[in-house]
Design a protein around this motif. Sequence first.
Motif, PDB file in Angstrom:
ATOM      1  N   PHE A 158     -59.007 -35.644   3.637  1.00  0.00           N
ATOM      2  CA  PHE A 158     -59.914 -36.579   4.301  1.00  0.00           C
ATOM      3  C   PHE A 158     -61.348 -36.212   3.941  1.00  0.00           C
ATOM      4  O   PHE A 158     -61.655 -35.044   3.711  1.00  0.00           O
ATOM      5  CB  PHE A 158     -59.715 -36.528   5.819  1.00  0.00           C
ATOM      6  N   ALA A 189     -58.511 -35.339   9.621  1.00  0.00           N
ATOM      7  CA  ALA A 189     -59.717 -36.138   9.818  1.00  0.00           C
ATOM      8  C   ALA A 189     -60.455 -35.755  11.090  1.00  0.00           C
ATOM      9  O   ALA A 189     -61.693 -35.788  11.138  1.00  0.00           O
ATOM     10  CB  ALA A 189     -59.353 -37.622   9.849  1.00  0.00           C
ATOM     11  N   ASP A 198     -57.328 -46.999   2.929  1.00  0.00           N
ATOM     12  CA  ASP A 198     -57.854 -45.625   2.951  1.00  0.00           C
ATOM     13  C   ASP A 198     -58.550 -45.317   4.270  1.00  0.00           C
ATOM     14  O   ASP A 198     -59.344 -44.378   4.368  1.00  0.00           O
ATOM     15  CB  ASP A 198     -58.816 -45.404   1.775  1.00  0.00           C
ATOM     16  N   THR A 235     -59.130 -44.396   8.400  1.00  0.00           N
ATOM     17  CA  THR A 235     -58.680 -43.491   9.454  1.00  0.00           C
ATOM     18  C   THR A 235     -59.048 -44.130  10.793  1.00  0.00           C
ATOM     19  O   THR A 235     -59.472 -45.291  10.841  1.00  0.00           O
ATOM     20  CB  THR A 235     -59.353 -42.111   9.336  1.00  0.00           C
ATOM     21  N   ILE A 273     -64.951 -41.969   8.251  1.00  0.00           N
ATOM     22  CA  ILE A 273     -64.061 -41.005   7.607  1.00  0.00           C
ATOM     23  C   ILE A 273     -62.973 -41.751   6.847  1.00  0.00           C
ATOM     24  O   ILE A 273     -62.366 -42.678   7.372  1.00  0.00           O
ATOM     25  CB  ILE A 273     -63.413 -40.062   8.640  1.00  0.00           C
ATOM     26  N   LYS A 274     -62.735 -41.353   5.613  1.00  0.00           N
ATOM     27  CA  LYS A 274     -61.719 -41.978   4.772  1.00  0.00           C
ATOM     28  C   LYS A 274     -60.645 -40.965   4.390  1.00  0.00           C
ATOM     29  O   LYS A 274     -60.907 -39.757   4.349  1.00  0.00           O
ATOM     30  CB  LYS A 274     -62.344 -42.554   3.497  1.00  0.00           C
ATOM     31  N   CYS A 275     -59.458 -41.480   4.097  1.00  0.00           N
ATOM     32  CA  CYS A 275     -58.406 -40.605   3.564  1.00  0.00           C
ATOM     33  C   CYS A 275     -58.257 -40.902   2.078  1.00  0.00           C
ATOM     34  O   CYS A 275     -58.383 -42.051   1.647  1.00  0.00           O
ATOM     35  CB  CYS A 275     -57.085 -40.816   4.292  1.00  0.00           C
ATOM     36  N   ASP A 317     -53.386 -35.880  11.885  1.00  0.00           N
ATOM     37  CA  ASP A 317     -54.364 -35.922  10.791  1.00  0.00           C
ATOM     38  C   ASP A 317     -55.356 -37.073  10.854  1.00  0.00           C
ATOM     39  O   ASP A 317     -56.284 -37.146  10.061  1.00  0.00           O
ATOM     40  CB  ASP A 317     -53.646 -35.901   9.440  1.00  0.00           C
ATOM     41  N   CYS A 333     -54.721 -40.423  10.422  1.00  0.00           N
ATOM     42  CA  CYS A 333     -54.301 -41.699   9.823  1.00  0.00           C
ATOM     43  C   CYS A 333     -52.803 -41.923   9.960  1.00  0.00           C
ATOM     44  O   CYS A 333     -52.306 -42.987   9.608  1.00  0.00           O
ATOM     45  CB  CYS A 333     -54.725 -41.802   8.355  1.00  0.00           C
TER      46      CYS A 333
END
Length: 461
Positions: A8, A22, A47, A49, A54-56, A196, A198
């Motif tokens: 993340f 995340a 992508d 979360t 915040i992106k995965c 996590d 997501c």
Amino acid sequence: YSRGYPIFWNVARGNLQLSAQANLLEKQLINHNQVTAFRMSGYTTNDNTLWRDIKCLKAGSFLFYKNKKQFFCKRYFSFLPIENNKISYNSYILKLSRQIKNIIKKIIKDAGGKTIIIPLSAGLDSRLIASGLKHFNYNKVKCFSYGLKNNYESMASKKISKKLGYKWTFVEINHRKAKSFYKTKKYKKYLQDSADGCATSTIQGLYAINELVDKGFIKKKDIIINGNSGDFISGGHIPKPTVRILIDKKNLKLNLGKIIQAHIEKHYSLWDALNTKCNKDIIKKELNFQIASELKNSKVPLFGLIELLEYENRQTKYVVNSQRIYDFYNLSWLLPLWNKSYIKFWEKVPLKYKLDQKLYKETLKILNFGGVWTDNFQFSRHVSPKWMILVRLFFKTFFFFIGKKKWRLFEKKYLNYWTENICGFSDINFLKFCVSKNIPRNYVSLYTLIAEKINLGLNWK
């Protein structure tokens, strides 16, 4: 290619931050659309979360970062099924046979003489791994199964293991044992470590792994190999009710809407109370945006789009999240059915050969590794525990004239608590479970609540 280890990222105060969870990154705004998706399915879309900033990192992608103005995510691997109808069915059988044999050979090479532990079920995928190793004379293999006493999966697992000559053990799970385990610090720490941001935590196999590690059946140097996600890759998740729509080459835009609706009904239905038009419209919007952002080839068939959505959302997030169990116990693992060449092979297989896993099943029968693919190894489901067979039959008689829909509702509300194989509802008192107005589809529904509370400090109930 499977997002086996989650990453993340965000950019906060001019700095790139990375984490395997995340919720450990600096966060600001909650992404409410993704919270809705998470509650309904157990995972986010694309992508995203639970937080906007915040992106995965998606499966098969990398992040390039130079500074806060120069960074981007880019694919190095993609999965987008596009049919190749120029090859005959027999040629596909030969190609798949070679793919399977290469996978088994690679497992043996990667194992390097270590003991391989297989959570063996009645399905095709873990049986393929176990029987393939036997075919190539790799005998340092142990198998196990778990769940309610005499469940059909474990009985099948025992029979297959005996035929292959592998050591096998069974970990019984009942409500008393499960409830006791759910009170332990170890269980609660696992949930914290696997939340996590997501995808919800997965407990499928958690109790069994804990028991087998404690008893020494699984040792630290062993390698665990499960069958994820062979059923999906080989076409097992293509929704049968939509087959006619999938093969229709006309009205693609109209049919895409119908397909997405069927996809939502299948995967975004963990809670009846959340099955509203407003929530469904939110999911449709997110899924359509994801398809539009990914789709650069107008020749992609409808079934390819559906497989893409499940690959990027459910499979590489929620399903692969089960590997966190092995990480929690510091165990080595492999996901051979996520092999790059294998995924690329299935990417080109026509829909007619994927439906009901036709190509996969027939190839496995032809290969017949270890002799466990004959009619003697066809297993039918039955309800466990045994006393529930009579209970279900008694109540089902009353619903014969009332209708299947009401029977399913009654079954979810009053019977699934006892028939769920890993006793995933055990953390809740049965009477409280019955009187609740919010009916869960299965135990995964409850873990969305747990994950939401860990990540956001509360849950929708």
